[in-house]
Design a protein around this motif. Structure first.
Motif, PDB file in Angstrom:
ATOM      1  N   GLY A  86       3.860  11.517  -9.900  1.00 11.36           N
ATOM      2  CA  GLY A  86       3.018  12.703 -10.040  1.00 11.36           C
ATOM      3  C   GLY A  86       3.806  13.988  -9.812  1.00 11.36           C
ATOM      4  O   GLY A  86       3.630  14.982 -10.515  1.00 11.36           O
ATOM      5  N   THR A  87       4.695  13.958  -8.826  1.00 13.94           N
ATOM      6  CA  THR A  87       5.505  15.138  -8.535  1.00 13.94           C
ATOM      7  C   THR A  87       6.449  15.429  -9.699  1.00 13.94           C
ATOM      8  O   THR A  87       6.640  16.595 -10.084  1.00 13.94           O
ATOM      9  N   ALA A  88       7.016  14.373 -10.280  1.00 13.59           N
ATOM     10  CA  ALA A  88       7.893  14.549 -11.441  1.00 13.59           C
ATOM     11  C   ALA A  88       7.104  15.156 -12.608  1.00 13.59           C
ATOM     12  O   ALA A  88       7.598  16.045 -13.311  1.00 13.59           O
ATOM     13  N   GLN A  89       5.884  14.709 -12.799  1.00 16.00           N
ATOM     14  CA  GLN A  89       5.047  15.263 -13.873  1.00 16.00           C
ATOM     15  C   GLN A  89       4.718  16.726 -13.620  1.00 16.00           C
ATOM     16  O   GLN A  89       4.732  17.542 -14.539  1.00 16.00           O
TER      17      GLN A  89
ATOM     18  N   PHE B 146       0.844  -1.195   0.000  1.00 11.71           N
ATOM     19  CA  PHE B 146       0.000   0.000   0.000  1.00 11.71           C
ATOM     20  C   PHE B 146       0.880   1.247   0.000  1.00 11.71           C
ATOM     21  O   PHE B 146       0.765   2.118  -0.862  1.00 11.71           O
ATOM     22  N   THR B 147       1.799   1.300   0.958  1.00 12.34           N
ATOM     23  CA  THR B 147       2.673   2.464   1.080  1.00 12.34           C
ATOM     24  C   THR B 147       3.563   2.610  -0.148  1.00 12.34           C
ATOM     25  O   THR B 147       3.751   3.716  -0.664  1.00 12.34           O
TER      26      THR B 147
ATOM     27  N   LYS C 269       3.664   6.330  -6.920  1.00  8.28           N
ATOM     28  CA  LYS C 269       2.781   7.174  -7.738  1.00  8.28           C
ATOM     29  C   LYS C 269       2.888   8.644  -7.340  1.00  8.28           C
ATOM     30  O   LYS C 269       2.752   9.529  -8.183  1.00  8.28           O
ATOM     31  N   THR C 270       3.125   8.903  -6.060  1.00  7.48           N
ATOM     32  CA  THR C 270       3.325  10.286  -5.623  1.00  7.48           C
ATOM     33  C   THR C 270       4.586  10.861  -6.263  1.00  7.48           C
ATOM     34  O   THR C 270       4.590  12.005  -6.744  1.00  7.48           O
ATOM     35  N   ALA C 271       5.642  10.054  -6.299  1.00  6.43           N
ATOM     36  CA  ALA C 271       6.892  10.507  -6.927  1.00  6.43           C
ATOM     37  C   ALA C 271       6.663  10.754  -8.420  1.00  6.43           C
ATOM     38  O   ALA C 271       7.115  11.775  -8.968  1.00  6.43           O
TER      39      ALA C 271
ATOM     40  N   ASN D 157       3.050   1.594  -3.205  1.00  6.99           N
ATOM     41  CA  ASN D 157       2.276   2.030  -4.358  1.00  6.99           C
ATOM     42  C   ASN D 157       1.997   3.531  -4.297  1.00  6.99           C
ATOM     43  O   ASN D 157       2.180   4.255  -5.282  1.00  6.99           O
ATOM     44  N   VAL D 158       1.578   4.005  -3.119  1.00  7.87           N
ATOM     45  CA  VAL D 158       1.305   5.436  -2.959  1.00  7.87           C
ATOM     46  C   VAL D 158       2.587   6.249  -3.156  1.00  7.87           C
ATOM     47  O   VAL D 158       2.598   7.267  -3.864  1.00  7.87           O
ATOM     48  N   ALA D 159       3.688   5.779  -2.572  1.00  8.80           N
ATOM     49  CA  ALA D 159       4.950   6.523  -2.677  1.00  8.80           C
ATOM     50  C   ALA D 159       5.408   6.607  -4.128  1.00  8.80           C
ATOM     51  O   ALA D 159       5.773   7.684  -4.615  1.00  8.80           O
TER      52      ALA D 159
END
Lengths: 354, 354
Positions: free
Chosen positions: A245-248, A234-235, A241-243, A237-239
């Motif tokens: 998204g931040t790169a985008q 869980f963690t 995708k967060t990375a 996957n979130v981490a």
């Protein structure tokens, strides 16, 4: 000395741009890895003409025909029942039968994990397979697992993930003595929930041949504080995708800044070649290829939306894993574990957690 | 019409650059918010000379002297016991006594939450306070909570976080009808663990006046898919720090790219003013100020390493919360909750989970 042949089964129908990107990716990989051979599984009438545009590829390719596919929105359980003749399933079967050394799919992740577990089975000594990926850091690149195969993990799972991540970093990434960190909300020993603290104690005290760093935090992921980040699915996957998204967000705002004024546009033109190196360094296609570790066989998941270059890197990851015999390295390390280093945690049943 | 006076208690000794950055930050905030008044709590012999360098600030400042401080590595329980005369504790006490409308500290987060809960108490209808922060997105800015006050949360906690986040977005961020998303590993309704699915059902079905979007994933955080991201404190802490780390990686690689060649250097000079806007947009100091929501009083945590500009933004966040009466808005929304919309989850005891 010629390298031994590496035979890859390709789910040729998985991914948004399949089969075109799969075939083009295979041709790119063939040029980098001359020892590779390809078994394309899917609609032969569509695949073969694409392959035959590349004579070099056609010479090292075979086919297994099927018209069934696993859709992206299929639930794993439904894919298991209804997908027995799907390109994904038949590609996995090829590994189980010994017709291929590894399988690559850009299709449905949950279905791939469920089918791979059913067909190839979980490796001895592993309770739950995990999904791992490499990513860029300040110091080079690191690997993180699990990324979503197991939403809840106990200490025993986390210790096994550490062993699998260590073997992956040593063999595929070529890190001599990988350092390992457990992802937490603080770096002090007493932080976090119980499973994390139990895993921390086991990794700290046991007889494993691991270089355990201790707890790390979210910002340590891209800092490259450790070579292997261990976390629950869980963690992780979130981490991840967060990375992403931040790169985008960064890329998008940077593009806007350059495009928004004459100075920006001219500056961009001048700095273009310098920025190309930057762009290459963070190109997600370079890190494409999520490894399903802990199975009796090499299984790599490509991003569904990637192009030929991205897909070729997923193939490259599979080839490196096969050539370096990651599965055997994991088994060797598991021997050090002994009966059970985590006395406080009873072994869990091998449930399908996808 | 003059705005009513806003009285802020400042833990003048908290943070890496205290008391200098606290005083300088207060002076910046005073220029933006003429209605603000400051109560500096800490070593008066050190603080007063700094304040008196700014006559405008000195005119609206008072002092509460103490030499005790809470250290950054103090455990919350130890800080509660030993820190009764600390600058942090006395600043919180000032709110409880009615001498200030809100308190700001750049000190130890765990100690601040523990002391604030002890002194100010949790607000009626809230089981556990949460930590929230705003961050930049593709569409503007959003708010996320919890960021680490509660490592494990049940569905009831998550629903309350949604209400608090909604009130914060409406009042402080000025979002007319904030959309709310629950952070998960997939956007389908059946994904994730049980507490998430229960909270999803409660937010979907209940009588709350909330604009519930459903589940969101890690990359939705910076996309700005929703105005409020609700998650447990473990996941929120990892996600926020992962985003910060990724932003740092990007900035660092970009700097290297510009500095690494003549073209890069010249291009940077030309694009500089265009890039200034970019830099400003992602400047973490602009988003400094984590709100401790769900207490009987306004409490804001500044980043420990920030400078005067960053600290002034934490003060600004506190001033906006006070001026917009966030606490009352949360209480009004809680009325809609009724007795308990989540029948499947028994209320948990109000444990200190810092």
């Amino acid at each position: 000395m010629t390298r031994p042949v590496v035979r890859l089964a390709l789910d040729a129908m998985g991914g948004d741009k399949a089969p075109e990107s799969v075939v083009a990716g295979a041709d790119l990989a063939r040029q980098r890895f001359p020892a590779a051979q390809f078994l394309f599984v899917g609609d032969e009438a569509r695949i073969r003409p694409l392959v035959e545009r590349h004579p070099g590829l056609a010479a090292v390719s075979t086919y297994r025909h099927t018209t069934d596919v696993v859709t992206n929105d299929a639930k794993p359980s439904a894919a298991l029942r209804a997908g027995r003749q799907s390109s994904m399933r038949l590609a996995i079967n090829a590994v189980q039968e010994g017709a291929a050394d590894g399988v690559i799919s850009a299709g449905n992740t949950g279905a791939l994990m469920a089918m791979a577990k059913l067909v190839l089975k979980t490796a001895p000594g592993i309770d739950r397979p995990a999904i791992a990926t490499a990513f860029p850091t300040m110091r080079g690149s690191s690997v993180m697992l699990d990324l979503g195969a197991n939403l809840e993990c106990d200490a025993r799972n986390l210790v096994q993930f550490a062993i699998m991540g260590d073997a992956f970093a040593r063999t595929v990434m070529g890190t001599a003595k990988p350092t390992i960190g457990l992802l937490n909300v603080g770096s002090e020993d007493q932080k976090g929930h119980e499973e994390l603290r139990t895993a921390h104690a086991a990794l700290r005290d046991n007889k494993l041949d691991l270089s355990f760093h201790g707890f790390v935090e979210g910002d340590d992921i891209t800092k490259g504080t450790v070579d292997v980040i261990v976390t629950d699915g869980f963690t992780g996957n979130v981490a991840l995708k967060t990375a992403e998204g931040t790169a985008q967000l960064f890329s998008s705002l940077l593009r806007q800044a350059f495009a928004g004024s004459l100075g920006g546009k001219l500056g961009y033109l001048l700095a273009k070649s310098a920025l190309n190196g930057f762009r290459k360094r963070i190109d997600p296609r370079r890190y494409n290829g999520a490894m399903l570790l802990g199975l009796n066989g090499i299984v790599v998941k490509s991003h569904g939306g990637t192009d030929a270059f991205g897909f070729s890197n997923a193939l490259g990851a599979a080839i490196e894993m096969i050539a370096n015999d990651v599965a055997t390295k994991i088994q060797e390390e598991l021997q050090h574990l002994g009966s059970d280093p985590i006395d406080t945690t009873p072994p869990k049943p091998r449930t399908a957690a996808v």
